[in-house]
Enzyme design. Sequence first.
Site, PDB file in Angstrom:
ATOM      1  CB  CYS A 123      -1.182   0.044   1.022  1.00 29.95           C
ATOM      2  SG  CYS A 123      -0.170  -0.065   2.967  1.00 29.95           S
ATOM      3  CE  LYS A 197      -3.073  -4.211   8.289  1.00 29.72           C
ATOM      4  NZ  LYS A 197      -2.100  -3.941   7.411  1.00 29.72           N
ATOM      5  CE  LYS A 250      -1.794  -2.636  11.917  1.00 31.08           C
ATOM      6  NZ  LYS A 250      -1.049  -2.475  10.656  1.00 31.08           N
TER       7      LYS A 250
HETATM    8  C1  PBG Z   1       0.209  -1.369   5.706  1.00 32.46           C
HETATM    9  C2  PBG Z   1       0.213  -1.327   7.253  1.00 32.46           C
HETATM   10  C3  PBG Z   1      -0.796  -0.477   7.843  1.00 32.46           C
HETATM   11  C4  PBG Z   1      -0.242  -0.228   9.310  1.00 32.46           C
HETATM   12  C5  PBG Z   1       0.730  -1.292   9.433  1.00 32.46           C
HETATM   13  N1  PBG Z   1       0.923  -1.778   7.979  1.00 32.46           N
HETATM   14  C6  PBG Z   1      -1.738   0.300   7.426  1.00 32.46           C
HETATM   15  C7  PBG Z   1      -3.272  -0.155   6.960  1.00 32.46           C
HETATM   16  O1  PBG Z   1      -3.265  -1.338   6.610  1.00 32.46           O
HETATM   17  O2  PBG Z   1      -3.769   0.543   6.386  1.00 32.46           O
HETATM   18  C8  PBG Z   1      -0.974   0.423  10.351  1.00 32.46           C
HETATM   19  C9  PBG Z   1      -0.127   0.648  11.438  1.00 32.46           C
HETATM   20  C10 PBG Z   1      -0.582   1.793  12.147  1.00 32.46           C
HETATM   21  O3  PBG Z   1      -1.585   2.002  12.144  1.00 32.46           O
HETATM   22  O4  PBG Z   1      -0.088   2.235  13.174  1.00 32.46           O
HETATM   23  N2  PBG Z   1      -0.612  -2.511   5.406  1.00 32.46           N
END
Ligand code: PBG
Length: 328
Positions: A123, A197, A250
């Site tokens: 991303c 996640k 997460k």
């Molecule tokens: C990438 C990623 C994200 C985060 C970690 N790796 C963002 C998302 O999925 O939009 C978020 C980390 C944070 O909010 O501290 N995919």
Amino acid sequence: MSSFPENRMRRLRATPALRRLVQETWLSVSDLIYPMFVAEDINRPREIEPMPGIFQHTLDSLVSEVESVAELGIPAVLLFGIPSHKDEVGSQGYASDGIVQEAIRAIKQAQQELAVIGDVCMCEYTSHGHCGILLEDGIVDNDRTLELLAETAVSQADAGADIVAPSAMMDGQVGAIRDALDDNDYDNVPIMAYSAKYASSFYGPFREAAESAPQMGDRRGYQMDPANVNEAMREIEGDIFEGADIVMVKPALAYLDVISKAKQRFDTPLAAYNVSGEYSMVKAASANGWIDERRIVMETLTGIKRAGADLILSYHAKDVAEWLAEER
Ligand code: PBG
């Protein structure tokens, strides 16, 4: 158990020494992983507005910051890259001279003690901001994305990454990366999988930091529904089966039940990510004088550990390391 008045719970709370003897959860600097951002097209570090104290780094400022992280005794950093050029297929994510690959090399040259973890996702590198490559109808193509995630992981291992951490929430990403690493003689490089996640609004400030907000749509087609916990167990079980060495939940704070359940069910080391939005809320409230930042942060991280996390990824890691050292 006897009851009152034979039993008086307050007996063991009477002095600091007694409280210390019966303290069940100990936060340690060894539990911490510090997430960091490195950007290609900046000349000096740029503070991320909603995340006071957290910066997009240049290669130079990253290396010096990492030295101070290591001095504090924090065992690992997690790296996110912001490339100067984004395209449909996120090619800077797996370029051998990509910003994260360069950053890993620079850190490894300056500092051998610390573990460097590469975040493996697309991303930050795609023009559309999704975590994989898109089919015509805007849906992320799972299986073609796997090839690029595997290439990303190998390129990070080539640069010297100690751990790779796939966060794209593509099905089969752990297995695809494990195979690719093994094929390239990186059978000793562990995988920390972002297994459960969630599609969370707590990532808002991160997307500003990493300049990775999706240009259209959202991530609910691949990240998990915040309402689900059984599904998280299936995600984690699948990742362990595919070869994950560390699994992750997460965000952390709104998902303590998920952490707890995962800890009870699996023996694989469990990480929890105290994400950007959790950090920003604490920082905003403390800037207003509404909360005691130090106490709130220590309570929060202790709670995450008590719930069952073995490792905690947190933007507070440096502060926590300092506070823990002071407490000793
Ligand atoms: C990438 C990623 C994200 C985060 C970690 N790796 C963002 C998302 O999925 O939009 C978020 C980390 C944070 O909010 O501290 N995919």
